[in-house]
Design a protein around this motif. Structure first.
Motif, PDB file in Angstrom:
ATOM      1  N   VAL A 131     -31.347 -61.758  52.124  1.00 48.46           N
ATOM      2  CA  VAL A 131     -31.714 -61.132  53.391  1.00 48.46           C
ATOM      3  C   VAL A 131     -32.166 -59.699  53.143  1.00 48.46           C
ATOM      4  CG1 VAL A 131     -30.123 -62.590  54.700  1.00 48.46           C
ATOM      5  CG2 VAL A 131     -29.329 -60.380  53.824  1.00 48.46           C
ATOM      6  N   GLN A 132     -32.900 -59.160  54.088  1.00 46.65           N
ATOM      7  CA  GLN A 132     -33.393 -57.797  53.988  1.00 46.65           C
ATOM      8  C   GLN A 132     -32.242 -56.801  53.972  1.00 46.65           C
ATOM      9  OE1 GLN A 132     -36.731 -56.898  53.710  1.00 46.65           O
ATOM     10  NE2 GLN A 132     -35.910 -54.874  53.264  1.00 46.65           N
ATOM     11  N   HIS A 133     -32.327 -55.811  53.054  1.00 47.37           N
ATOM     12  CA  HIS A 133     -31.314 -54.755  53.020  1.00 47.37           C
ATOM     13  C   HIS A 133     -31.441 -53.940  54.308  1.00 47.37           C
ATOM     14  CE1 HIS A 133     -29.050 -51.225  51.779  1.00 47.37           C
ATOM     15  NE2 HIS A 133     -28.727 -51.816  50.601  1.00 47.37           N
ATOM     16  N   PRO A 134     -30.324 -53.677  55.016  1.00 44.12           N
ATOM     17  CA  PRO A 134     -30.393 -52.969  56.303  1.00 44.12           C
ATOM     18  C   PRO A 134     -30.875 -51.530  56.191  1.00 44.12           C
ATOM     19  CG  PRO A 134     -28.114 -53.232  55.605  1.00 44.12           C
ATOM     20  CD  PRO A 134     -28.937 -54.065  54.671  1.00 44.12           C
ATOM     21  N   ASN A 135     -30.770 -50.937  54.974  1.00 42.32           N
ATOM     22  CA  ASN A 135     -31.113 -49.516  54.831  1.00 42.32           C
ATOM     23  C   ASN A 135     -32.223 -49.248  53.806  1.00 42.32           C
ATOM     24  OD1 ASN A 135     -28.927 -48.841  56.618  1.00 42.32           O
ATOM     25  ND2 ASN A 135     -27.506 -49.126  54.888  1.00 42.32           N
ATOM     26  N   ALA A 136     -32.924 -50.316  53.363  1.00 39.95           N
ATOM     27  CA  ALA A 136     -33.998 -50.121  52.379  1.00 39.95           C
ATOM     28  C   ALA A 136     -35.039 -51.222  52.547  1.00 39.95           C
ATOM     29  CB  ALA A 136     -33.429 -50.143  50.962  1.00 39.95           C
ATOM     30  N   ASP A 137     -36.307 -50.801  52.651  1.00 39.03           N
ATOM     31  CA  ASP A 137     -37.375 -51.772  52.898  1.00 39.03           C
ATOM     32  C   ASP A 137     -37.638 -52.671  51.699  1.00 39.03           C
ATOM     33  OD1 ASP A 137     -37.654 -50.701  55.400  1.00 39.03           O
ATOM     34  OD2 ASP A 137     -39.334 -49.370  54.854  1.00 39.03           O
ATOM     35  N   ARG A 138     -37.475 -52.152  50.486  1.00 39.69           N
ATOM     36  CA  ARG A 138     -37.849 -52.902  49.291  1.00 39.69           C
ATOM     37  C   ARG A 138     -36.674 -53.587  48.600  1.00 39.69           C
ATOM     38  NH1 ARG A 138     -42.435 -49.137  46.282  1.00 39.69           N
ATOM     39  NH2 ARG A 138     -43.837 -48.940  48.071  1.00 39.69           N
ATOM     40  N   LEU A 139     -35.551 -53.597  49.204  1.00 44.64           N
ATOM     41  CA  LEU A 139     -34.366 -54.222  48.604  1.00 44.64           C
ATOM     42  C   LEU A 139     -33.913 -55.413  49.440  1.00 44.64           C
ATOM     43  CD1 LEU A 139     -32.253 -51.068  47.623  1.00 44.64           C
ATOM     44  CD2 LEU A 139     -33.774 -52.406  46.150  1.00 44.64           C
ATOM     45  N   ARG A 140     -33.333 -56.405  48.748  1.00 48.69           N
ATOM     46  CA  ARG A 140     -32.752 -57.557  49.417  1.00 48.69           C
ATOM     47  C   ARG A 140     -31.293 -57.695  48.969  1.00 48.69           C
ATOM     48  NH1 ARG A 140     -36.490 -61.318  51.526  1.00 48.69           N
ATOM     49  NH2 ARG A 140     -38.663 -60.729  51.142  1.00 48.69           N
ATOM     50  N   VAL A 141     -30.484 -58.166  49.890  1.00 49.53           N
ATOM     51  CA  VAL A 141     -29.081 -58.438  49.582  1.00 49.53           C
ATOM     52  C   VAL A 141     -28.963 -59.932  49.358  1.00 49.53           C
ATOM     53  CG1 VAL A 141     -26.699 -58.277  50.351  1.00 49.53           C
ATOM     54  CG2 VAL A 141     -28.338 -56.490  50.986  1.00 49.53           C
ATOM     55  N   CYS A 142     -28.574 -60.307  48.154  1.00 52.18           N
ATOM     56  CA  CYS A 142     -28.540 -61.726  47.771  1.00 52.18           C
ATOM     57  C   CYS A 142     -27.102 -62.182  47.532  1.00 52.18           C
ATOM     58  CB  CYS A 142     -29.354 -61.956  46.502  1.00 52.18           C
ATOM     59  SG  CYS A 142     -31.072 -61.438  46.609  1.00 52.18           S
ATOM     60  N   GLN A 143     -26.818 -63.382  47.984  1.00 50.23           N
ATOM     61  CA  GLN A 143     -25.550 -64.043  47.669  1.00 50.23           C
ATOM     62  C   GLN A 143     -25.857 -65.040  46.548  1.00 50.23           C
ATOM     63  OE1 GLN A 143     -22.759 -62.894  49.070  1.00 50.23           O
ATOM     64  NE2 GLN A 143     -24.087 -61.496  50.256  1.00 50.23           N
ATOM     65  N   VAL A 144     -25.299 -64.788  45.407  1.00 49.85           N
ATOM     66  CA  VAL A 144     -25.649 -65.557  44.212  1.00 49.85           C
ATOM     67  C   VAL A 144     -24.500 -66.478  43.826  1.00 49.85           C
ATOM     68  CG1 VAL A 144     -26.349 -65.426  41.793  1.00 49.85           C
ATOM     69  CG2 VAL A 144     -27.142 -63.694  43.404  1.00 49.85           C
ATOM     70  N   GLN A 145     -24.801 -67.793  43.724  1.00 48.70           N
ATOM     71  CA  GLN A 145     -23.819 -68.792  43.312  1.00 48.70           C
ATOM     72  C   GLN A 145     -23.934 -69.016  41.807  1.00 48.70           C
ATOM     73  OE1 GLN A 145     -21.494 -70.968  45.256  1.00 48.70           O
ATOM     74  NE2 GLN A 145     -20.787 -71.057  43.129  1.00 48.70           N
ATOM     75  N   SER A 146     -22.917 -68.566  41.086  1.00 45.37           N
ATOM     76  CA  SER A 146     -22.889 -68.776  39.631  1.00 45.37           C
ATOM     77  C   SER A 146     -21.765 -69.732  39.289  1.00 45.37           C
ATOM     78  CB  SER A 146     -22.668 -67.440  38.907  1.00 45.37           C
ATOM     79  OG  SER A 146     -21.366 -66.951  39.154  1.00 45.37           O
ATOM     80  N   ALA A 147     -21.580 -69.993  37.991  1.00 44.92           N
ATOM     81  CA  ALA A 147     -20.511 -70.898  37.566  1.00 44.92           C
ATOM     82  C   ALA A 147     -19.140 -70.327  37.878  1.00 44.92           C
ATOM     83  CB  ALA A 147     -20.651 -71.173  36.066  1.00 44.92           C
ATOM     84  N   ASP A 148     -19.061 -69.005  38.087  1.00 43.84           N
ATOM     85  CA  ASP A 148     -17.768 -68.353  38.327  1.00 43.84           C
ATOM     86  C   ASP A 148     -17.533 -68.021  39.799  1.00 43.84           C
ATOM     87  OD1 ASP A 148     -17.197 -68.376  35.575  1.00 43.84           O
ATOM     88  OD2 ASP A 148     -18.421 -66.578  35.279  1.00 43.84           O
ATOM     89  N   GLY A 149     -18.427 -68.447  40.680  1.00 42.89           N
ATOM     90  CA  GLY A 149     -18.246 -68.167  42.104  1.00 42.89           C
ATOM     91  C   GLY A 149     -19.443 -67.461  42.694  1.00 42.89           C
ATOM     92  N   ILE A 150     -19.238 -66.877  43.867  1.00 40.95           N
ATOM     93  CA  ILE A 150     -20.318 -66.204  44.583  1.00 40.95           C
ATOM     94  C   ILE A 150     -20.187 -64.694  44.406  1.00 40.95           C
ATOM     95  CG2 ILE A 150     -21.361 -65.781  46.848  1.00 40.95           C
ATOM     96  CD1 ILE A 150     -20.429 -68.542  47.680  1.00 40.95           C
ATOM     97  N   SER A 151     -21.317 -64.052  44.064  1.00 41.77           N
ATOM     98  CA  SER A 151     -21.355 -62.593  43.900  1.00 41.77           C
ATOM     99  C   SER A 151     -22.492 -62.040  44.755  1.00 41.77           C
ATOM    100  CB  SER A 151     -21.593 -62.221  42.434  1.00 41.77           C
ATOM    101  OG  SER A 151     -20.602 -62.776  41.596  1.00 41.77           O
ATOM    102  N   GLN A 152     -22.262 -60.829  45.292  1.00 40.74           N
ATOM    103  CA  GLN A 152     -23.323 -60.168  46.056  1.00 40.74           C
ATOM    104  C   GLN A 152     -24.107 -59.252  45.118  1.00 40.74           C
ATOM    105  OE1 GLN A 152     -22.819 -58.726  50.191  1.00 40.74           O
ATOM    106  NE2 GLN A 152     -23.294 -56.686  49.381  1.00 40.74           N
ATOM    107  N   VAL A 153     -25.441 -59.407  45.184  1.00 37.70           N
ATOM    108  CA  VAL A 153     -26.315 -58.629  44.308  1.00 37.70           C
ATOM    109  C   VAL A 153     -27.411 -57.997  45.154  1.00 37.70           C
ATOM    110  CG1 VAL A 153     -27.969 -58.719  42.411  1.00 37.70           C
ATOM    111  CG2 VAL A 153     -25.889 -60.116  42.301  1.00 37.70           C
ATOM    112  N   VAL A 154     -27.619 -56.706  44.990  1.00 35.19           N
ATOM    113  CA  VAL A 154     -28.739 -56.034  45.635  1.00 35.19           C
ATOM    114  C   VAL A 154     -29.901 -56.076  44.655  1.00 35.19           C
ATOM    115  CG1 VAL A 154     -29.623 -53.884  46.592  1.00 35.19           C
ATOM    116  CG2 VAL A 154     -27.233 -54.551  46.981  1.00 35.19           C
TER     117      VAL A 154
END
Length: 802
Positions: A54-77
């Protein structure tokens, strides 16, 4: 030589682990220089799915991603433009090192949003310069798969050192053959299938008679209607792994076969060739534009490949740019040739070209590979590029020499101390490619064409032992009587060892230098005949056998001085040369000193080295080597590279010189670019006479120490002699007055001036009398004193000073 583990397994059927293979390679003489495993370096990077972006609320060129890896879910900008929901990328968790940007990841907060890890691009992984977005994999890619596995980087790269005699191991197949012989698997059969041509080649091979020795055979064929372009992924990955840049399918095939089978190839764009191709010698001054885009001026000793337009390649070294293949090539002509290793080495040195082909031809290639190499190359070209192929065109003939060596099975144990069963010997040689048969008690082995280095029975012994394993040689404890120096070392060896030890105790550092010097340096130190000039020198600075060790020691002193170490004390025990006969070398103990004899210190003043330091060094070496130093005479006819007024020689007479010493001549120091003073000595170890052994004392070099129980007596004498008289002459005359009683004579004073007439000098000596069987009486002492005076007067014209 580099190759990957899977590449090796193309030729070797084995279940052995990487660790076992690496260990065995070094044990059989193929020393492993390094192993690179990208899978270990990239093990933290695994596939992951972006379940929401999803779009970062405070930056036009950044996205906030929920990433599903083998170890669980991590949030990555993430700032990549291609980051989206549902994509599969490569996730780098917190704590891992990202090589492309030299960064260890930490948990952070970007514009108010937490970021734990990173979705990486190829540039960030150091895989390419691509940075348009993060790695985007097919959406059906499994989650948690290591990146190295996805990209085919999970194939360890092995690098081994190849000695010059093992040209057969400059191909992966040769390495696999050695490992199979060592018991790590089975060598797979080489798949070569003869492809019959469907038409006559419009280009043919020709060879001038003059180059028959340099190029015994060359073959090739014409390919038409082929499709060149990027090579398949598997082929590109193999070449990239060993550090080669993929160019096009045709060129990549030549590189692959060269490293896979040790068979260099070359391909010409047939449409750029005019007429037939001819192996010939170049014309002096002829120019050639090579594939490296450099223009080379050729000499008439170089074998070249020419057509009607001129030179299209330097044989066995590098092809030409004008006839090279490109993506537009549709017709190709193949070269598979045999070249003389010496001819290739000379051409390579003169041209300065370094290439993989030159490297292999210099170390010899399998002569039969000029036959099966055509078939291997043909099949790969047809498989990867399609098209049609002509009949084979060739010139010359493949050498058919066959070497048969007979081996006595017992020689393994005789020479190496380890027993290897006869059946095992036959098995090892057979797997290595030797055609083996039994001939009575002997093993008869036909040497394979890829092993020109195997020439003698001892070579077979070495082959069997290295495969059987040097580590299997049993350890034996030597009995004490077998390694005592007195029982093992020869007289010459003891002299060398003793002289070396004495010079070390004198504070000199031992050096080991080349036996070669430049011609100019040799001329400074007496010169040498032309027979001692090196014909094929490795360097113009090392083109002459040294007439003295001094120039090499001086060069070392110059290097030390240039680096701030002006106080040098160096010596070397080794040979110097005066002609090319069997007896044309001398064993020497040579040394020099420069600068100060000791560093500055409050306890005593420093001083510069002088001639007496060199004389003391020479006497110490002579004494340790067993020379009769008490009988030595000093003469002034030192070699011309010594200072004429501050040098001398010591010997048992004018014709038996044992040592020279003194300051080096100023012109020598100027030529060698070192500031004086520099003093030096040369001890001729071969000139020292053999010790006299009394009857019944065989093997004794030195009699046992015999001390007298009686008190020695000293008497001082002051003699007036002419200024030209040497002090040594007076000392020798005094010693000879009574050899049974006089044990030592020492000069303790030299005086000229008031009380001594002009043209005269006073020499004062101490004479030590050592009785052996009784205490001396005054009468006996006076009698010896009178002998000393008489002998001094007779030898030097001396008179007692009143």
């Amino acid at each position: 030589m580099k190759f990957t583990l899977n590449w090796l397994k193309d030729h070797l059927d084995t279940d052995a682990s990487l660790e076992v293979i690496v260990e065995k390679l070094s044990l059989i003489g193929l020393e492993v220089e390094g192993v690179e495993n990208k899978a270990d370096e990239l093990k933290a990077f695994k596939t992951a799915k972006v379940i929401e972006a999803v779009q970062h609320p405070n930056a036009d060129r950044l996205r906030v991603c929920q990433v599903q890896s083998a170890d669980g879910i991590s949030q990555v900008v993430c700032g990549a433009p291609n980051a989206r929901t549902g994509m599969v990328g490569v996730f780098a968790p917190v704590g891992c090192y990202v090589p492309g940007i030299d960064l260890t990841l930490k948990a952070g907060n970007l514009r108010g949003e937490d970021s734990n890890g990173m979705l990486v691009s190829e540039r960030e992984m150091g895989l390419s310069d691509e940075h348009d977005g993060i790695i985007d994999l097919p959406e059906d890619t499994e989650i948690g798969v290591p990146l190295a596995e996805i990209l085919g980087l999970d194939d360890p790269i092995i690098e081994i050192a190849i000695t010059p005699n093992r040209g057969d191991c400059l191909g992966v197949r040769g390495v696999a053959r050695d490992l199979a012989a060592a018991g790590l698997g089975k060598l797979k059969a080489l798949k070569t299938e003869t492809v019959e041509g469907s038409f006559e080649s419009p280009i043919n091979w020709r060879a001038d008679e003059a180059v028959a020795q340099n190029v015994p055979y060359v073959a090739g064929r014409y390919f038409r209607n082929i499709k060149n372009g990027p090579s398949p992924k598997w082929l590109q990955e193999r070449l990239l792994a060993i550090g080669l840049r993929p160019i096009s399918t045709l060129v990549d095939i030549t590189n692959y076969v060269s490293f896979d089978l040790g068979r260099p190839l070359h391909v010409f764009d047939a449409d750029k060739v005019q007429g037939d191709l001819t192996m010939r010698f170049a014309v002096n001054g002829e120019e050639f534009l090579a594939l490296d885009e450099e223009t080379y001026k050729l000499e008439d000793t170089m074998v070249v490949i020419g057509d009607d337009n001129g030179v299209q390649g330097i044989g066995g070294v590098m092809g030409g740019l004008n006839s090279g293949c490109s993506d537009e090539t549709t017709n190709m002509f193949l070269e598979v040739a045999l070249f003389d290793p010496i001819s290739i080495a000379i051409t390579g040195r003169k041209s300065g070209i370094l290439s993989d082909a030159r490297y292999r031809f210099e170390r010899t290639v399998d002569s039969q590979s000029a036959d099966w190499g055509v078939d291997v190359a043909t099949q790969m070209v047809l498989d990867l590029c399609g098209g049609e192929v002509s009949q084979v065109s060739s010139a010359g003939s493949i050498p058919s020499e066959q070497r048969v060596i007979e081996l006595r099975p017992s020689r393994i144990e005789d020479l190496c101390g380890v027993a290897v069963a006869k059946d095992k010997q036959i098995e090892i040689l057979s797997i290595l490619g030797f055609d083996v048969s039994e001939k009575g008690d002997l093993i008869s082995a036909v040497v394979p064409t890829w092993r020109p280095d195997v020439e003698l029975e001892a070579c077979l012994v070495e082959e069997i032992l290295r495969i059987h394993g040097y580590e299997n040689i049993p350890e034996l404890q030597m009995e004490p009587d077998n390694y005592l120096p007195q029982g093992v070392l020869t007289l010459e060896q003891r002299r060398v060892s003793n002289a070396r030890t004495a010079l070390c105790w004198r504070g000199l550092d031992e050096a080991v230098t080349f036996s070669f010097v430049s011609y100019a340096e040799a001329e400074l130190f007496g010169g040498v005949p032309d027979s001692l000039r090196v014909a094929n020198t490795i360097s113009t600075d090392l083109d002459t056998m040294r007439p003295s060790i001094l120039p090499t020691l001086l060069s070392a002193a110059v290097r030390n001085t240039d680096r701030g170490y002006a106080d040098n004390a160096l010596f070397e025990v080794g040979p110097q040369y005066f002609d090319d006969t069997a007896k044309g070398q001398q064993k020497m103990a040579t040394g020099l000193r420069s600068g100060a004899i000791a560093g500055r210190h409050w306890e005593s003043p420093s001083r510069s080295v002088d001639v007496f330091d060199a004389k003391g060094d020479a006497l110490a070496a002579l004494s340790a080597a067993g020379a009769p130093v008490d009988n030595l005479q000093v003469f002034t006819n030192a070699p011309s590279y010594f200072h004429p007024g501050r040098s001398g020689v010591m010997g048992l007479g004018p014709k038996n010189v044992l040592a020279a010493f003194g300051e080096l001549h100023p012109r020598v120091l100027e030529a060698m670019d070192i500031k004086g003073p520099v003093v030096a000595f040369e001890v001729f170890l071969d000139n020292i006479p053999q010790p006299k052994v009394k009857k019944g004392e065989s093997g004794k070099i030195k009699p046992a120490l015999d001390l007298s129980p009686f008190q020695p007596v000293e008497r001082d004498f002051a003699f007036l002699v002419d200024e030209s008289v040497e002090a040594g002459k007076l000392i020798r005359s005094a010693k000879g007055a009574d050899k049974a009683l006089i044990s030592d004579v020492v000069l303790f004073d030299i005086y000229t001036g008031k009380g001594v007439e002009e043209g005269k000098k006073s020499l004062a000596i101490t004479v030590t009398l050592q009785p052996r069987d009784h205490t001396l009486t005054d009468e006996e002492i006076d009698a010896v004193s009178q002998k000393v005076v008489a002998q001094a007067m007779k030898a030097t014209g001396a008179t007692l000073r009143s």
